[in-house]
Design a protein around this motif. Structure first.
Motif, PDB file in Angstrom:
ATOM      1  N   PHE A 151      -2.411   4.324   4.861  1.00 21.28           N
ATOM      2  CA  PHE A 151      -3.654   4.141   4.117  1.00 21.28           C
ATOM      3  C   PHE A 151      -3.589   2.906   3.221  1.00 21.28           C
ATOM      4  CE2 PHE A 151      -5.549   4.862  -0.122  1.00 21.28           C
ATOM      5  CZ  PHE A 151      -6.883   4.710   0.209  1.00 21.28           C
ATOM      6  N   LEU A 152      -2.476   2.740   2.495  1.00 19.70           N
ATOM      7  CA  LEU A 152      -2.345   1.614   1.572  1.00 19.70           C
ATOM      8  C   LEU A 152      -2.301   0.273   2.297  1.00 19.70           C
ATOM      9  CD1 LEU A 152       0.178   3.105  -1.012  1.00 19.70           C
ATOM     10  CD2 LEU A 152      -2.251   2.631  -1.371  1.00 19.70           C
ATOM     11  N   CYS A 153      -1.930   0.291   3.565  1.00 15.61           N
ATOM     12  CA  CYS A 153      -1.954  -0.935   4.360  1.00 15.61           C
ATOM     13  C   CYS A 153      -3.329  -1.200   4.971  1.00 15.61           C
ATOM     14  CB  CYS A 153      -0.922  -0.855   5.488  1.00 15.61           C
ATOM     15  SG  CYS A 153       0.806  -0.914   4.944  1.00 15.61           S
ATOM     16  N   SER A 154      -4.153  -0.176   5.030  1.00 16.08           N
ATOM     17  CA  SER A 154      -5.406  -0.256   5.768  1.00 16.08           C
ATOM     18  C   SER A 154      -6.522  -0.897   4.946  1.00 16.08           C
ATOM     19  CB  SER A 154      -5.845   1.150   6.180  1.00 16.08           C
ATOM     20  OG  SER A 154      -6.404   1.845   5.073  1.00 16.08           O
ATOM     21  N   PRO A 155      -7.625  -1.286   5.613  1.00 11.81           N
ATOM     22  CA  PRO A 155      -8.777  -1.825   4.888  1.00 11.81           C
ATOM     23  C   PRO A 155      -9.375  -0.846   3.892  1.00 11.81           C
ATOM     24  CG  PRO A 155      -8.927  -2.345   7.231  1.00 11.81           C
ATOM     25  CD  PRO A 155      -7.789  -1.385   7.073  1.00 11.81           C
ATOM     26  N   ASP A 156      -9.169   0.461   4.103  1.00 10.99           N
ATOM     27  CA  ASP A 156      -9.695   1.456   3.168  1.00 10.99           C
ATOM     28  C   ASP A 156      -9.096   1.321   1.774  1.00 10.99           C
ATOM     29  OD1 ASP A 156     -11.344   2.618   5.065  1.00 10.99           O
ATOM     30  OD2 ASP A 156      -9.828   4.080   5.694  1.00 10.99           O
ATOM     31  N   ALA A 157      -7.927   0.665   1.671  1.00 12.79           N
ATOM     32  CA  ALA A 157      -7.255   0.503   0.381  1.00 12.79           C
ATOM     33  C   ALA A 157      -7.363  -0.927  -0.133  1.00 12.79           C
ATOM     34  CB  ALA A 157      -5.789   0.897   0.504  1.00 12.79           C
ATOM     35  N   SER A 158      -8.362  -1.667   0.324  1.00 16.01           N
ATOM     36  CA  SER A 158      -8.457  -3.087  -0.005  1.00 16.01           C
ATOM     37  C   SER A 158      -8.703  -3.368  -1.485  1.00 16.01           C
ATOM     38  CB  SER A 158      -9.568  -3.746   0.821  1.00 16.01           C
ATOM     39  OG  SER A 158     -10.829  -3.172   0.502  1.00 16.01           O
ATOM     40  N   TYR A 159      -9.083  -2.335  -2.254  1.00 13.67           N
ATOM     41  CA  TYR A 159      -9.347  -2.514  -3.687  1.00 13.67           C
ATOM     42  C   TYR A 159      -8.305  -1.785  -4.540  1.00 13.67           C
ATOM     43  CZ  TYR A 159     -12.599  -3.675  -7.535  1.00 13.67           C
ATOM     44  OH  TYR A 159     -13.192  -4.201  -8.652  1.00 13.67           O
ATOM     45  N   ILE A 160      -7.146  -1.488  -3.936  1.00 11.47           N
ATOM     46  CA  ILE A 160      -6.079  -0.772  -4.630  1.00 11.47           C
ATOM     47  C   ILE A 160      -4.838  -1.650  -4.687  1.00 11.47           C
ATOM     48  CG2 ILE A 160      -4.582   1.258  -4.640  1.00 11.47           C
ATOM     49  CD1 ILE A 160      -6.743   2.733  -3.051  1.00 11.47           C
ATOM     50  N   THR A 161      -4.382  -1.951  -5.897  1.00  8.66           N
ATOM     51  CA  THR A 161      -3.134  -2.696  -6.055  1.00  8.66           C
ATOM     52  C   THR A 161      -2.516  -2.362  -7.409  1.00  8.66           C
ATOM     53  OG1 THR A 161      -2.078  -4.865  -5.779  1.00  8.66           O
ATOM     54  CG2 THR A 161      -4.100  -4.799  -7.103  1.00  8.66           C
ATOM     55  N   GLY A 162      -1.190  -2.486  -7.475  1.00  5.96           N
ATOM     56  CA  GLY A 162      -0.465  -2.215  -8.709  1.00  5.96           C
ATOM     57  C   GLY A 162      -0.281  -0.742  -9.006  1.00  5.96           C
ATOM     58  N   GLU A 163      -0.563   0.127  -8.025  1.00  6.45           N
ATOM     59  CA  GLU A 163      -0.475   1.565  -8.250  1.00  6.45           C
ATOM     60  C   GLU A 163       0.877   2.118  -7.808  1.00  6.45           C
ATOM     61  OE1 GLU A 163      -2.489   3.644  -9.765  1.00  6.45           O
ATOM     62  OE2 GLU A 163      -3.961   2.097 -10.202  1.00  6.45           O
ATOM     63  N   SER A 164       1.346   3.119  -8.535  1.00  4.72           N
ATOM     64  CA  SER A 164       2.538   3.879  -8.149  1.00  4.72           C
ATOM     65  C   SER A 164       2.088   5.315  -7.910  1.00  4.72           C
ATOM     66  CB  SER A 164       3.602   3.824  -9.250  1.00  4.72           C
ATOM     67  OG  SER A 164       4.070   2.498  -9.424  1.00  4.72           O
ATOM     68  N   ILE A 165       2.165   5.759  -6.669  1.00  9.18           N
ATOM     69  CA  ILE A 165       1.577   7.033  -6.260  1.00  9.18           C
ATOM     70  C   ILE A 165       2.670   8.030  -5.919  1.00  9.18           C
ATOM     71  CG2 ILE A 165       0.000   8.156  -4.648  1.00  9.18           C
ATOM     72  CD1 ILE A 165      -1.365   5.437  -4.286  1.00  9.18           C
ATOM     73  N   VAL A 166       2.629   9.173  -6.597  1.00  5.06           N
ATOM     74  CA  VAL A 166       3.630  10.223  -6.422  1.00  5.06           C
ATOM     75  C   VAL A 166       3.241  11.133  -5.273  1.00  5.06           C
ATOM     76  CG1 VAL A 166       4.746  12.214  -7.510  1.00  5.06           C
ATOM     77  CG2 VAL A 166       4.234  10.165  -8.869  1.00  5.06           C
ATOM     78  N   VAL A 167       4.189  11.373  -4.371  1.00  6.52           N
ATOM     79  CA  VAL A 167       4.025  12.332  -3.280  1.00  6.52           C
ATOM     80  C   VAL A 167       5.126  13.370  -3.452  1.00  6.52           C
ATOM     81  CG1 VAL A 167       3.973  12.652  -0.773  1.00  6.52           C
ATOM     82  CG2 VAL A 167       3.051  10.554  -1.781  1.00  6.52           C
ATOM     83  N   ALA A 168       4.832  14.390  -4.255  1.00  5.13           N
ATOM     84  CA  ALA A 168       5.890  15.305  -4.657  1.00  5.13           C
ATOM     85  C   ALA A 168       5.457  16.759  -4.777  1.00  5.13           C
ATOM     86  CB  ALA A 168       6.481  14.853  -6.000  1.00  5.13           C
ATOM     87  N   GLY A 169       4.210  17.053  -4.482  1.00  2.00           N
ATOM     88  CA  GLY A 169       3.750  18.435  -4.641  1.00  2.00           C
ATOM     89  C   GLY A 169       3.403  18.788  -6.075  1.00  2.00           C
TER      90      GLY A 169
END
Length: 281
Positions: A258-276
């Motif tokens: 998703f972060l590589c895709s065009p859908d994330a074209s306005y997202i940068t500098g984010e740290s996203i937790v995938v931990a439940g």
């Protein structure tokens, strides 16, 4: 030094070879949201890195995988090719300058350009206290976990900038927010990646490249056995865990795509937790 390259015949726009034999997340048709793009993924022959490489390829990208051992590269490339995915692979120890140069040269030679860089390679040579780490341990952890993503990106940057709309994903760890005492210097290296993400996002936004950070929680991989097989640690974590299970590598892969895709074209500098759970609550 001669290095073998395990690859398929590729062009910048490889033909889709059909749906994957193993649909880890769901039985879905490929979206091809990353078609005509090229991704380099370090530390990608097992665990989270392999799951990321698989998902990027399922979504249409041609993926260059790498790790330190040729037999691991060969095994991963064979497995992904059997799933009909467009991949190639080469040996790369990201802590070595000559290996980073070889990885970049190989990607450019066979693919012509690079759009995405996913820095997943990491080491933790010591299980023990922070102050118990020798200078050699500190040098190795910081070189591989912190310096190598920046140095590798600096080599790829001119080529990514030419293509435009590039993306970089740094892979940190939940230990950046919840340090585990036995992981000492490793905790610190993964915390440094949060700062590297924000700094690079500022520097590279004017050049059309987004930089974000994946923060995996307790994921069931060989690399994380010291944590997920520690019953005391797991019992403590479950007190704050919202999703009561250990994560799987595939839980991280979709976010990276998703972060590589065009859908994330306005997202940068984010740290996203995938931990439940959210460690910042």
């Amino acid at each position: 030094m001669l290095r073998a390259v395990t690859r398929v015949t590729c062009s910048l726009c490889p033909p889709w070879a059909g749906p994957s034999v193993r649909m880890h997340s769901s039985e879905r048709a490929p979206k091809r949201s990353l078609a005509n793009r090229v991704a380099v993924v370090t530390g990608s022959t097992a665990g989270i890195g392999l799951a990321i490489a698989r998902r990027l390829a399922q979504d249409g990208a041609h993926v260059v995988i790498s790790s330190r051992k040729q037999q691991n590269v060969d095994r991963a490339v064979t497995a992904l090719r059997e799933e009909g995915l467009s991949v190639m692979g080469t040996v790369c120890h990201v802590g070595k300058a000559e290996d980073r140069e070889h990885l970049v040269a190989t990607a450019l030679e066979h693919c012509g350009s690079v759009d995405f860089l996913v820095c997943n390679a990491a080491v933790n040579p010591l299980v023990g206290s922070t102050l118990g780490a020798s200078e050699q341990v500190w040098d190795k952890i910081l070189s591989v976990n912190v310096k190598s993503p920046a140095l590798l990106l600096s080599q790829l940057l001119p080529h990514m900038e030419k293509r435009g709309n590039g993306a970089v994903i740094l892979v940190s760890s939940i230990s950046a927010y919840m340090p585990h005492v036995e992981l000492g210097a490793y905790n610190i290296s993964k915390t440094a990646l949060l700062g590297l993400t924000r700094t690079l996002a500022l520097e590279l936004a004017p050049r059309g490249i987004r930089v974000n950070c994946l923060i995996p929680g307790v994921i069931e991989t060989a690399f994380s056995e010291v944590v997920h097989k520690n019953e005391a640690f797991w019992n403590q974590l479950k007190e704050s865990q919202r999703v009561q299970r250990i994560g799987q590598p595939e839980d991280c892969a979709g976010l990276v795509s998703f972060l590589c895709s065009p859908d994330a074209s306005y997202i940068t500098g984010e740290s996203i937790v995938v931990a439940g759970f959210s460690p910042r609550l």
